[in-house]
Write a protein that holds these residues in place. Structure first.
Motif, PDB file in Angstrom:
ATOM      1  N   LEU A  52       0.835  -1.204   0.000  1.00 44.93           N
ATOM      2  CA  LEU A  52       0.000   0.000   0.000  1.00 44.93           C
ATOM      3  C   LEU A  52       0.868   1.251   0.000  1.00 44.93           C
ATOM      4  O   LEU A  52       0.651   2.183  -0.789  1.00 44.93           O
TER       5      LEU A  52
ATOM      6  N   LEU B  98      -7.874   1.913  -3.859  1.00 47.19           N
ATOM      7  CA  LEU B  98      -6.663   1.393  -3.219  1.00 47.19           C
ATOM      8  C   LEU B  98      -6.788  -0.104  -2.984  1.00 47.19           C
ATOM      9  O   LEU B  98      -5.836  -0.851  -3.197  1.00 47.19           O
TER      10      LEU B  98
ATOM     11  N   LEU C  32       1.213   4.107  -2.986  1.00 43.51           N
ATOM     12  CA  LEU C  32       1.018   5.534  -2.734  1.00 43.51           C
ATOM     13  C   LEU C  32       2.267   6.336  -3.113  1.00 43.51           C
ATOM     14  O   LEU C  32       2.164   7.413  -3.710  1.00 43.51           O
TER      15      LEU C  32
END
Length: 90
Positions: free
Chosen positions: A15, A32, A19
């Motif tokens: 994650l 996401l 990002l």
């Protein structure tokens, strides 16, 4: 932070990596989930919220007032790369 190694489970790392690869872009929790977990079929947005909360505790000086992984209420999340001390002009 500040050069210290921080242990990070695989999905948290994935994650964060996603990002970091898309700085200053806004993503919904569902987007996401789709990008990191690879499916929206059983997507649980709370999973994203929990992982972001854990990342904030590891990365933010004040996790209650995040400056790196910010939430745009009703829109989504955005990664704002931290500025280095040397990034400002003298």
């Amino acid at each position: 932070m500040n050069g210290a190694e921080i242990p990070c489970p695989a999905k948290e790392f994935e994650l964060l990596l996603f990002l970091c690869e898309h700085p200053n872009q806004v993503f919904t929790a569902l987007q996401l989930y789709e990008k990191v977990w690879g499916t929206a079929l059983f997507g649980d947005e709370k999973t994203v919220v929990i992982h972001i909360s854990r990342l904030r505790k590891k990365l933010e000086a004040d996790p209650a007032n995040p400056k790196i992984i910010v939430n745009l209420r009703g829109i989504g999340y955005k990664f704002i790369p931290p500025r280095k001390e040397t990034d400002h002009e003298a």
